[in-house]
Design an enzyme around this catalytic site. Structure first.
Site, PDB file in Angstrom:
ATOM      1  N   SER A 178      -2.565   0.250  -2.166  1.00 26.86           N
ATOM      2  CA  SER A 178      -3.410  -1.007  -2.113  1.00 26.86           C
ATOM      3  C   SER A 178      -3.181  -2.210  -3.325  1.00 26.86           C
ATOM      4  CB  SER A 178      -4.987  -0.886  -2.116  1.00 26.86           C
ATOM      5  OG  SER A 178      -5.261  -0.350  -3.185  1.00 26.86           O
ATOM      6  N   HIS A 206      -3.435  -0.440   4.643  1.00 24.98           N
ATOM      7  CA  HIS A 206      -2.546  -1.477   4.274  1.00 24.98           C
ATOM      8  C   HIS A 206      -1.474  -1.512   5.210  1.00 24.98           C
ATOM      9  CE1 HIS A 206      -5.314  -2.923   1.082  1.00 24.98           C
ATOM     10  NE2 HIS A 206      -5.385  -1.679   0.938  1.00 24.98           N
ATOM     11  N   LYS A 238      -8.373  -5.578   7.995  1.00 20.33           N
ATOM     12  CA  LYS A 238      -7.258  -6.250   7.051  1.00 20.33           C
ATOM     13  C   LYS A 238      -6.341  -6.647   8.118  1.00 20.33           C
ATOM     14  CE  LYS A 238      -8.018  -2.884   3.274  1.00 20.33           C
ATOM     15  NZ  LYS A 238      -8.898  -2.460   3.812  1.00 20.33           N
TER      16      LYS A 238
END
Length: 384
Positions: A178, A206, A238
């Site tokens: 990250s 991610h 996300k």
């Protein structure tokens, strides 16, 4: 204790490590509103630009009218509704696994995985740059936690061999890290785990939605199956632009989490309207597949421009493009200069990253266009 807390807060301020929240008065997007400022935003994790997608918003509104706002209870009481079940089934199919289980956040999912699978006397091995939720999960599990050097599979193998007598061994890694934006060597890690009898857990917060031919994430990109990586965690806040998280795996894993993961059992379920909106986001990964190649084009454009400017970017092909600064105060000043130029980029400082590695964490989104990336590069040329 109050005096001690005041002293710690003062130390944070003096070291340029004090964190402050920003209050937005606009939706997430390429541009955001903070007070009277309209800023070009390069620090959101809304990688595909879905957080303000009209179809996602419509689904949220329609399902709030149908199911109400709150879920009312935990999943095991009366909080599990039709959208929850439908999304779990859709995520299982999308990731190519028998089942999936929803959690309120990625943090709660990782805590739950570790608590359900590990016990005192076991051993857990984690990449040194893993997300805090994986590290905290390992610490709270009661197992002995050891950290291997970042992406160093030889070091991991050495540590595993030293604990060959331990029956329960678990290896955990981020798929995409990250703060550095680089990817784990998942194929090598899977091979080491198979050789050493360890269970591999991948946190793909991610990577999910961004990487792979279909957006299924780091495992799809690496060509790894559920047999090689038995436990997959992904977040929904996300790339999918909504909220919550999931764990995907086989029948025993999911049933084990339902029975033993305290962060699942004792947490109110995600609001069903938000879950229904996430189903639309998941569908958009397929129907608006242009978002991923567009994002990759923006990443390539930014990296090429940064190279021309001689900017010290870290080695990342993901939407996370960290600009290494080093000193925390210098990173904060650079962030403030960019903001005065209409560009919002967060300064990431210790303890989130190691001392001496403060950075600007630049993140790109499919909501951006080429002109906006060029504006960012122009601002960096003036101030970096």
């Amino acid at each position: 204790m109050q005096l001690r807390l005041q002293q710690r807060l003062q130390e944070r301020r003096q070291q340029s490590l004090y964190r402050q929240r920003l209050t937005l008065s606009s939706p997430q997007g390429a541009e955001v509103q903070i007070g009277t400022e309209r800023l070009l935003c390069f620090c959101s994790n809304d990688y595909l630009g879905l957080a303000n997608h009209p179809q996602v918003i419509t689904s949220l509104q329609e399902n709030a009218a149908r199911y109400g706002v709150g879920s009312g209870a935990s999943h095991l009481v009366v909080g599990h509704s039709g959208p929850h079940q439908e999304l779990e089934e859709a995520l299982a199919e999308f990731t190519g696994r028998p089942r999936a289980l929803l959690f309120s956040s990625g943090y709660m999912a990782n805590i739950g995985i570790m608590a359900a699978l590990l016990k005192r006397g076991d051993a857990v091995f984690e990449d040194r740059l893993n997300h805090a939720s994986l590290l905290d999960g390992g610490l709270l599990s009661g197992a002995r936690l050891q950290r291997f050097r970042h992406n160093d599979t030889d070091h991991l193998k050495q540590l595993l061999q030293q604990r060959a007598d331990v029956e329960g061994k678990l290896v955990a890694t981020d798929g995409v890290f990250s703060m550095d934006g680089d990817s784990a060597p998942l194929g090598e890690l899977a091979t080491v785990c198979a050789e050493q009898g360890a269970l591999l857990v991948v946190d793909d917060a991610h990577g999910f939605g961004v990487l792979g031919a279909n957006g299924a994430g780091s495992l799809e990109q690496a060509g790894l199956s559920a047999r090689e990586v038995p436990v997959l965690m992904g977040t929904l806040g996300k790339a999918l632009g909504t909220g919550g998280a999931f764990v995907a795996g086989d029948e025993d894993l999911i049933e084990g989490l339902i029975q033993f993961a305290r962060s699942y059992i004792y947490t109110t379920a995600i609001p069903p309207a938000l879950v229904a909106a996430t189903l639309v986001s998941l569908e958009l990964l397929t129907t608006e597949a242009w978002r991923r190649p567009h994002l990759q084009q923006l990443i390539a454009r930014f990296r090429a421009g940064a190279e021309q400017l001689g900017l010290p970017l870290m080695d990342s092909q993901s939407p996370i493009q960290p600009l290494l600064v080093g000193d925390a105060d210098a990173a904060l000043r650079l962030s403030e200069k960019l903001r005065s130029d209409g560009v919002l980029v967060s300064a990431i400082r210790p303890p989130t990253v190691h001392a001496g590695t403060a950075r600007l964490r630049i993140t790109l989104s499919a909501a951006h266009n080429e002109d906006q990336v060029d504006r960012l590069l122009d601002a960096l040329q003036r101030h970096a």
